[in-house]
Design a protein around this motif. Structure first.
Motif, mmCIF file in Angstrom:
data_model
loop_
_atom_site.group_PDB
_atom_site.id
_atom_site.type_symbol
_atom_site.label_atom_id
_atom_site.label_comp_id
_atom_site.label_asym_id
_atom_site.label_seq_id
_atom_site.Cartn_x
_atom_site.Cartn_y
_atom_site.Cartn_z
ATOM 1 N N LYS A 276 0.822 -1.198 0.000
ATOM 2 C CA LYS A 276 0.000 0.000 0.000
ATOM 3 C C LYS A 276 0.858 1.251 0.000
ATOM 4 N N ARG A 381 2.718 -11.879 4.187
ATOM 5 C CA ARG A 381 2.037 -10.596 4.302
ATOM 6 C C ARG A 381 2.254 -10.026 5.699
ATOM 7 N N CYS A 382 2.454 -8.706 5.744
ATOM 8 C CA CYS A 382 2.627 -8.041 7.025
ATOM 9 C C CYS A 382 2.115 -6.608 6.894
ATOM 10 N N GLU A 383 1.469 -6.133 7.943
ATOM 11 C CA GLU A 383 0.906 -4.781 7.911
ATOM 12 C C GLU A 383 1.984 -3.724 7.810
ATOM 13 N N SER A 384 3.142 -3.968 8.393
ATOM 14 C CA SER A 384 4.233 -3.006 8.348
ATOM 15 C C SER A 384 5.562 -3.743 8.359
ATOM 16 N N GLU A 410 4.226 -0.456 3.785
ATOM 17 C CA GLU A 410 2.940 -0.493 4.468
ATOM 18 C C GLU A 410 2.042 -1.509 3.783
ATOM 19 N N ASP A 411 1.459 -2.422 4.563
ATOM 20 C CA ASP A 411 0.611 -3.493 4.038
ATOM 21 C C ASP A 411 1.364 -4.262 2.947
ATOM 22 N N GLN A 413 3.138 -7.430 0.947
ATOM 23 C CA GLN A 413 2.892 -8.832 0.591
ATOM 24 C C GLN A 413 3.800 -9.213 -0.558
ATOM 25 N N ASP A 429 0.543 -14.587 7.630
ATOM 26 C CA ASP A 429 0.595 -13.241 8.209
ATOM 27 C C ASP A 429 1.617 -13.171 9.327
#
Length: 482
Positions: A276, A381-384, A410-411, A413, A429
């Motif tokens: 993102k 995948r990781c949010e940050s 940010e976000d 993958q 995740d």
């Protein structure tokens, strides 16, 4: 059929297959396994399982090793959620009505195959270990695919491949729902076999299940005699509806979201990257200068330059090329991934070994293998993901130029292996088990336990009086003064 003492790899007619499966009694701990090959496989001197014998993992491994050592090494594994012998006796035309069989494509494949193997009773732990055994023997990771994506994949007879097709099995309020699902699964097998024939690639196909369907023989017999002759309105309707639902779900999820970076090799997706937000920062004169790379990497109509990227079965490299980034004319952001088999977990894992910044002949390297990893068939995948604020990316050494840089996603993958159809696989995740809500609950519970413990401690400290007033003694008089 093969004689006793030889591996039953000769062609088996559909009628004989039904009789073989129908003569065995039902067992809730067994699943059948059907195997056929596209080219002739020499017979091997191995004992046949006797009638009623349950094939365990060691014996099944012996059969598979013989076939893989002498036959085609492009393996198609049709892995159904549940299956039992009753599914063949009930829906395979065992009651005299061959036109009502839901396995026409399977029967046709067995009829036209060069050699076949039928094991009516395999223990379900052994069937669960099939995919792992095939992975070790072929020395390749499984590719979870659907028939539509198979036509876009180029196979080579000299290079082994393990293609896994997951098939459902549901039993609804009526028994016809199971028949409809099995019919759709048979169409999937027919579609896959047609694609393989069109590519003229020799293959070995295996059809088995993870668990027994645990169907009752008496109920199955009654249902077959009473309603077994009812024809489906449209064979394969269940699979069509499921595909349409999946397609609509993906369209809703991707609505308003840009596509990932997709590096292709041999016209098939090889590496996928999505974020993102993507930014880099450099420390100059005691201040951090940042640059947002998101608009130049993602978005509608954006085509990032990927020259320098590569991929194979064990290593993948994704290179994003930019111009005029923070005063550097040529700037590269490089992701290096690798995968290998780990004996402890008995499966393959991939790791993001390094994230490199290459500029003006200088290379800054961040190590990510300790924190960024996932099973080889999954995506990560990781949010940050960043090199600061609880960093997952760490400079390789204290003297590395990476200490003057910051990288932030940010976000985030990424997937570098087993990409199918240009879509990310199931995501592993990075979210930890102890979330904020769990920590709040634990702290509240701990506080209540402390209060309860303190209260019990105070109660335990209470003692009775050791002296009392004598009621028979003189009363206490209090003189009054005016």
């Amino acid at each position: 059929m093969a004689t006793a003492g030889t591996l039953p790899l000769q062609c088996i007619s559909p009628a004989l297959l039904v009789l073989l499966l129908g003569t065995l009694s039902s067992c809730e701990e067994q699943v059948p396994l059907v195997l056929w090959t596209h080219q002739w496989t020499p017979q091997a001197n191995q004992p046949l399982p006797a009638a009623g014998h349950i094939v365990e993992q060691q014996q099944l491994s012996g059969y598979l090793d013989t076939i893989l050592n002498t036959g085609p090494r492009n393996v198609l594994l049709f892995l159904q959620d549940k299956m039992s012998v009753e599914d063949f006796t009930l829906y395979g035309g065992a009651f005299g009505n061959k036109q009502d069989s839901v396995f026409p494509n399977l029967e046709s494949a067995l009829r036209s195959s060069s050699s076949s193997l039928v094991l009516p009773a395999v223990s379900w732990p052994a069937s669960n270990a099939v995919i792992g055994h095939l992975q070790e023997q072929l020395e390749t990771s499984p590719l979870y695919m659907d028939p539509d994506a198979l036509s876009q994949l180029t196979l080579n007879a000299s290079s082994p491949a393990l293609l896994v097709f997951r098939l459902p099995y549901y039993i609804g309020s009526d028994l016809m729902s199971a028949k409809e699902v099995l019919s759709g699964n048979d169409e999937v097998m027919g579609q896959v076999v047609s694609v393989m024939k069109s590519q003229s690639v020799p293959y070995t196909a295996i059809y088995t299940a993870l668990r027994p369907s645990r169907g009752s023989p008496s109920v199955a017999m009654e249902a077959a005699l009473a309603g077994g002759r009812s024809l489906l309105q449209a064979r394969g309707g269940y699979r069509d509806r499921e595909r349409e639902r999946e397609r609509q779900r993906k369209m809703k999820e991707r609505a308003g979201v840009y596509a990932p970076v997709d590096f292709k090799a041999c016209e098939s997706s090889c590496i996928l990257l999505w974020a993102k937000g993507l930014s880099v920062s450099i420390l100059r004169s005691g201040r951090w200068e940042s640059h947002d790379l998101t608009p130049a990497t993602f978005g509608e109509g954006v085509s990032p330059k990927l020259h320098g990227s590569s991929c194979d079965k064990s290593k993948a490299r994704l290179t994003l090329n930019y111009e005029n980034i923070l005063g550097h004319r040529d700037f590269k952001l490089i992701f290096k991934l690798s995968q290998r088999h780990y004996r402890v977990s008995a499966r393959r894992w991939f790791t993001l070994d390094a994230v490199e910044l290459e500029y003006d002949g200088t290379k800054a390297t961040f190590n990510g293998s300790r924190n960024i990893y996932a099973p080889a068939e999954y995506s990560y995948r990781c949010e940050s993901v960043s090199s600061f604020r609880w960093p997952q990316l760490i400079p390789r050494s204290s003297k590395d130029p990476a200490n003057q840089w910051r990288v932030a996603f940010e976000d985030f993958q990424i997937q570098g292996f087993n990409v199918s159809g240009g879509e990310f696989s199931y995501a592993s995740d990075c979210a930890g088990f102890f979330s904020a809500g769990i920590w709040m609950g634990l702290m509240t519970s701990l506080l209540m336990v402390l209060v309860l413990t303190y209260g019990l401690h105070m109660i335990m400290q209470l003692h009775t009086m050791d002296r009392f007033d004598d009621p028979k003694g003189p009363a206490i008089s209090v003189p009054q003064t005016e």
